[in-house]
Design an enzyme around this catalytic site. Structure first.
Site, PDB file in Angstrom:
ATOM      1  N   ASP A  99       0.811  -1.219   0.000  1.00  0.00           N
ATOM      2  CA  ASP A  99       0.000   0.000   0.000  1.00  0.00           C
ATOM      3  C   ASP A  99       0.844   1.269   0.000  1.00  0.00           C
ATOM      4  OD1 ASP A  99      -2.152  -1.678   0.198  1.00  0.00           O
ATOM      5  OD2 ASP A  99      -2.976  -0.777   2.017  1.00  0.00           O
ATOM      6  N   HIS A 150      -6.082   3.256  -4.025  1.00  0.00           N
ATOM      7  CA  HIS A 150      -5.969   3.512  -2.580  1.00  0.00           C
ATOM      8  C   HIS A 150      -6.251   4.977  -2.260  1.00  0.00           C
ATOM      9  CE1 HIS A 150      -5.027   2.094   1.356  1.00  0.00           C
ATOM     10  NE2 HIS A 150      -3.849   2.680   1.485  1.00  0.00           N
ATOM     11  N   HIS A 154      -4.927   9.530   0.615  1.00  0.00           N
ATOM     12  CA  HIS A 154      -4.947   8.673   1.803  1.00  0.00           C
ATOM     13  C   HIS A 154      -5.730   9.287   2.966  1.00  0.00           C
ATOM     14  CE1 HIS A 154      -3.480   5.784   4.833  1.00  0.00           C
ATOM     15  NE2 HIS A 154      -3.111   5.024   3.803  1.00  0.00           N
ATOM     16  N   HIS A 244       3.704  -2.424   3.116  1.00  0.00           N
ATOM     17  CA  HIS A 244       3.736  -1.064   2.572  1.00  0.00           C
ATOM     18  C   HIS A 244       5.030  -0.825   1.803  1.00  0.00           C
ATOM     19  CE1 HIS A 244       0.765  -0.869   5.820  1.00  0.00           C
ATOM     20  NE2 HIS A 244       0.223   0.135   5.154  1.00  0.00           N
TER      21      HIS A 244
END
Length: 279
Positions: A99, A150, A154, A244
């Site tokens: 991510d 995503h 964020h 990540h």
């Protein structure tokens, strides 16, 4: 643009977000080349399974050159009430997901390791990062990885109005299409915080919501060995692993992948990407 400033807020939001993102169903997609076995119950998130002895495996994916992203005819996307948590438990299939990127400091190293072992993974990218690193999305497409949405910046979606959520999703899908060659078919809410609007808008944009089964918590920088142990202890058929490749110092995540990926493969796991099954 890096998102290191999100680390403090991430710690504050984690406890509430995990409960929102820890429920779901494993359906409507198949791993790799279209296997359709019925899903097995996913392992409980966070549970530590007994360590299994590693054994050699002859399985490897074929070289990725020229694969490109999976192509599946578009169809109707259902509106879900919970995110998907795992892939159907056919054999020893697992999915690795990363991510917050792409980040030019860490993502290329992750891609290099995946290429070395001829493995494909999922990258849930943020639009503001993708906009500055389009070459990395193009490489993901060339090497057969799946790129998911995503959001753009964020944010915590549960605090946003519907129009802002749509903008966050749509802008990111536009960038992905330009740099990767296809609009994303998968969506992951930041912090694992989902709401009705996120599910509805994701479906309108043709995306399925995918969460995770095993959280490495690598963003807390717990140490390379700890990350490796969390992946190995959580490994099981159908598992989706969350790591990540951006949002802070991800050097531990890079080193951990180099350690646990060959061990998963030698244990007989088929590390691949899911393929959408439209209805």
């Amino acid at each position: 643009m890096q998102k290191d400033h999100l680390l403090t807020r991430r710690r504050a939001l984690l406890a509430g977000a995990v409960s929102l993102g820890a429920a779901g169903v494993a359906a409507a997609f198949v791993p790799g080349a279209g296997n359709s076995a019925a899903p097995a119950p996913p392992p409980a998130a966070g549970a530590r399974a007994a360590r299994r002895p590693l054994r050699p495996s002859e399985y490897r994916l074929r070289p990725l050159t020229g694969y490109g992203p999976p192509h599946t005819p578009r169809g109707r996307t259902p509106v879900r009430r919970e995110p998907l948590l795992s892939v159907p438990g056919h054999g020893h299939t697992m999915v690795l997901s990363f991510d917050d990127g792409p980040d030019p400091r860490y993502t290329p190293h992750i891609l290099d390791t995946l290429a070395r072992y001829e493995v494909r993974a999922m990258f849930f990218v943020c639009g503001e990062m993708a906009a500055h690193n389009r070459d990395l999305l193009a490489r993901m497409a060339d090497e057969g990885h799946v790129v998911g949405n995503h959001t753009w910046s964020h944010p915590l979606l549960t605090r946003l109005r519907r129009a802002r959520i749509r903008s966050e999703m749509e802008r990111t899908s536009d960038i992905v299409e330009q740099a990767y060659g296809e609009r994303p078919e998968w969506f992951r809410a930041p912090y694992g915080a989902w709401n009705r609007a996120a599910f509805q808008l994701g479906a309108e944009l043709g995306m399925e919501p995918l969460a995770w089964t095993v959280d490495t918590l690598d963003w807390t920088e717990p140490g390379t060995r700890t990350i490796v142990e969390r992946v190995e202890d959580g490994a099981a058929p159908g598992v989706v692993v969350l790591s990540h490749d951006a949002g802070g110092d991800r050097s531990q995540s890079v080193r951990a992948l180099r350690a646990y990926l060959p061990e998963l493969l030698d244990s007989g796991y088929h590390v691949t990407v899911p393929r959408r099954q439209y209805v």
